[in-house]
Design a protein around this motif. Structure first.
Motif, PDB file in Angstrom:
ATOM      1  N   ASN A   1      48.300  65.694   8.877  1.00  0.00           N
ATOM      2  CA  ASN A   1      48.233  64.866   7.810  1.00  0.00           C
ATOM      3  C   ASN A   1      48.387  65.297   6.305  1.00  0.00           C
ATOM      4  O   ASN A   1      47.346  65.567   6.475  1.00  0.00           O
ATOM      5  CB  ASN A   1      47.054  63.593   8.092  1.00  0.00           C
TER       6      ASN A   1
ATOM      7  N   ASN B   1      39.352  65.717  -0.623  1.00  0.00           N
ATOM      8  CA  ASN B   1      40.534  66.310  -1.386  1.00  0.00           C
ATOM      9  C   ASN B   1      40.004  67.638  -1.151  1.00  0.00           C
ATOM     10  O   ASN B   1      39.990  68.363  -1.605  1.00  0.00           O
ATOM     11  CB  ASN B   1      41.314  65.581  -1.780  1.00  0.00           C
TER      12      ASN B   1
ATOM     13  N   GLN C   1      40.624  66.674   8.133  1.00  0.00           N
ATOM     14  CA  GLN C   1      41.349  65.320   7.700  1.00  0.00           C
ATOM     15  C   GLN C   1      40.834  64.324   8.990  1.00  0.00           C
ATOM     16  O   GLN C   1      40.519  63.186   8.653  1.00  0.00           O
ATOM     17  CB  GLN C   1      42.811  65.316   8.639  1.00  0.00           C
ATOM     18  N   LYS C   2      40.222  64.457  10.295  1.00  0.00           N
ATOM     19  CA  LYS C   2      39.433  63.706  10.885  1.00  0.00           C
ATOM     20  C   LYS C   2      38.009  63.226  10.110  1.00  0.00           C
ATOM     21  O   LYS C   2      37.594  62.315  10.992  1.00  0.00           O
ATOM     22  CB  LYS C   2      39.359  64.312  12.604  1.00  0.00           C
ATOM     23  N   LYS C   3      37.619  64.847   9.802  1.00  0.00           N
ATOM     24  CA  LYS C   3      36.358  64.320   9.397  1.00  0.00           C
ATOM     25  C   LYS C   3      36.477  63.054   8.201  1.00  0.00           C
ATOM     26  O   LYS C   3      35.469  62.035   7.995  1.00  0.00           O
ATOM     27  CB  LYS C   3      35.493  65.112   9.467  1.00  0.00           C
ATOM     28  N   THR C   4      36.956  63.485   7.271  1.00  0.00           N
ATOM     29  CA  THR C   4      36.842  62.624   6.132  1.00  0.00           C
ATOM     30  C   THR C   4      38.300  61.395   5.699  1.00  0.00           C
ATOM     31  O   THR C   4      37.973  61.086   5.038  1.00  0.00           O
ATOM     32  CB  THR C   4      37.957  63.289   5.073  1.00  0.00           C
ATOM     33  N   GLY C   5      38.724  61.707   6.588  1.00  0.00           N
ATOM     34  CA  GLY C   5      39.815  60.417   6.500  1.00  0.00           C
ATOM     35  C   GLY C   5      41.422  60.678   5.041  1.00  0.00           C
ATOM     36  O   GLY C   5      42.070  60.271   5.196  1.00  0.00           O
ATOM     37  N   ARG C   6      40.683  62.247   4.853  1.00  0.00           N
ATOM     38  CA  ARG C   6      41.815  62.433   4.258  1.00  0.00           C
ATOM     39  C   ARG C   6      43.187  63.228   4.228  1.00  0.00           C
ATOM     40  O   ARG C   6      43.272  64.571   5.284  1.00  0.00           O
ATOM     41  CB  ARG C   6      40.360  63.036   2.709  1.00  0.00           C
ATOM     42  N   ARG C   7      44.821  62.939   3.391  1.00  0.00           N
ATOM     43  CA  ARG C   7      45.634  63.801   3.974  1.00  0.00           C
ATOM     44  C   ARG C   7      45.033  64.998   3.102  1.00  0.00           C
ATOM     45  O   ARG C   7      45.047  65.804   2.017  1.00  0.00           O
ATOM     46  CB  ARG C   7      46.140  63.569   2.751  1.00  0.00           C
TER      47      ARG C   7
ATOM     48  N   ARG D   1      36.712  60.951  -4.300  1.00  0.00           N
ATOM     49  CA  ARG D   1      38.097  60.768  -4.144  1.00  0.00           C
ATOM     50  C   ARG D   1      39.222  61.469  -5.116  1.00  0.00           C
ATOM     51  O   ARG D   1      39.965  61.564  -4.980  1.00  0.00           O
ATOM     52  CB  ARG D   1      38.478  59.496  -3.497  1.00  0.00           C
TER      53      ARG D   1
ATOM     54  N   PRO E   1      33.405  64.042   0.645  1.00  0.00           N
ATOM     55  CA  PRO E   1      34.673  64.291   1.442  1.00  0.00           C
ATOM     56  C   PRO E   1      35.459  63.822   0.230  1.00  0.00           C
ATOM     57  O   PRO E   1      36.289  63.274  -0.460  1.00  0.00           O
ATOM     58  CB  PRO E   1      34.988  62.318   1.975  1.00  0.00           C
TER      59      PRO E   1
END
Ligand code: SAH
Ligand code: SF4
Length: 347
Positions: A279, A208, A244-250, A184, A206
């Motif tokens: 997102n 950014n 975004q969906k796969k990693t939860g990252r914006r 991250r 994951p």
């Protein structure tokens, strides 16, 4: 072969082929990824015979720093690194309250040909290897005597046009037996190489994602960024959503403002449209003019465009604080100046 080009598993296979037991890989990996060593003789836990053998079979060379410029305006430092075949890339260290952020190059030159970019004008020379990308971090941290906290893949080159090496670099810098940097803390910037946005999302790494958008209208985007013809905006936006969906990252969308080109109210409205179900965070960057046909918007334009965005309902916007403008902030500029001065010297 440079030993820092191998992933942990590859190094393990290589060491096995050389006839060394497994625990030697762990020692070797720790030594070369936790220390800026360039000579095998520095690895004191290995016997002389083993050091000589490994020295003969591979290299620990790091890029050579050929220029180190300090901004007069802020603590930003820009470095030029020469690779073993003589090619030069640039890297930047930016100092923030929360730590040190390094901007790394992934290729010598770039194939993408964005019209506003100094690297794009230079054309493509070659990909950097994992050890040459990693070497920039190792060398800067050695020079500064301090560890960095964040990495951004925003120097010269298109990282998703060199995904295999960039992926290995991410795995190396993240490895718990090595530098152990959290994913991250790493950001990859792309002009929009869609298939490799999916590859990155599926890789289990994951980091950014930052997307250089610069234009919300397809046709106009193609004029600025030729890659946009191959991977069009709807596809690109679908890929970022998947990431975004796969990693939860914006996702960060970069928007370089060019006066009269992409700073109109229509652009703000269209931006709102295409970012609708993302997102995201939008980052406005005033262009660094590398070509007189692109004007940098005056502060008043910037504020006006920000107001347009607010009126259109685009809320997550920041204007990027510019650092080191006196030492050529834009991608590729410092290197151009350095190469030009070398040519002057040779005349
Ligand atoms: N190839 C990748 C990463 C390197 S470029 C990419 O394009 O995203 C890093 C960032 O610098 C990109 O957002 C790019 O659009 C931007 N950039 C390039 N030239 C610039 C200039 N002259 N002024 C401001 N930003 C620039
Ligand atoms: Fe390459 Fe990025 Fe420059 Fe475009 S902006 S030419 S993708 S380095």
């Amino acid at each position: 072969m440079n030993y820092r080009d191998y992933s942990y598993e590859e190094l393990e296979n290589q060491m096995r082929d050389f006839g060394y037991p497994k625990f030697r890989t762990k020692q070797f990996f720790q030594w070369i990824h936790q220390n800026p060593i360039e000579k095998m003789e520095e690895i004191t836990v290995f016997s002389k015979k083993m050091r000589e053998d490994l020295e003969q079979k591979g290299s620990l060379a790091l890029p050579v720093c050929v220029d180190d410029m300090q901004s007069q305006l802020d603590p930003t430092r820009k470095f030029l690194f020469q690779m073993s075949d003589g090619h030069i890339v640039e890297s930047v260290a930016m100092f923030y309250q929360h730590g040190i952020s390094l901007c790394l190059s992934t290729q010598v030159g770039c194939k993408m040909g964005c019209v506003f970019c100094a690297t794009g004008k230079e054309g493509f020379v070659r990909n950097l290897s994992p050890s040459e990308i990693l070497g920039q971090v190792v060398m800067i941290e050695k020079i500064l005597g301090e560890k960095s906290t964040n990495l951004v893949m925003m120097g010269s080159g298109e990282p998703l046009d060199n995904w295999s090496a960039v992926k290995t670099f991410f795995e190396l810098i993240h490895h718990p037996e090595g530098r152990g940097m959290g994913y991250r803390h790493i950001t990859l910037s792309t002009a929009g190489v869609v298939p490799n946005i999916y590859a990155m999302a599926e890789s289990g790494i994951p980091v950014n994602l930052s997307v250089s958008l610069h234009q919300p209208f397809q046709e106009k985007r193609e004029e600025l960024m030729p890659i946009a013809k191959r991977y069009q905006l709807p596809e690109l936006m679908k890929a970022t959503k998947h990431h975004q969906k796969k990693t939860g990252r914006r996702t960060t969308f970069e928007y370089t403002l060019i006066e009269g080109v992409n700073d109109r109210i229509e652009d703000a409205k269209q931006l709102k449209d295409i970012l609708r179900d993302q997102n995201y965070h939008l980052n406005l960057i005033p262009i660094n003019p590398v070509d007189p046909s692109f004007k940098r918007p005056k502060a008043v334009f910037l504020r006006k465009f920000q107001k347009h965005l607010q009126d259109a309902g685009v809320m997550n916007v920041t204007i990027r604080r510019e650092l080191g403008t006196d030492i050529s902030a834009a991608c590729g500029q410092l290197k151009q100046r350095f190469v030009a001065s070398q040519e002057d010297d040779n005349e």
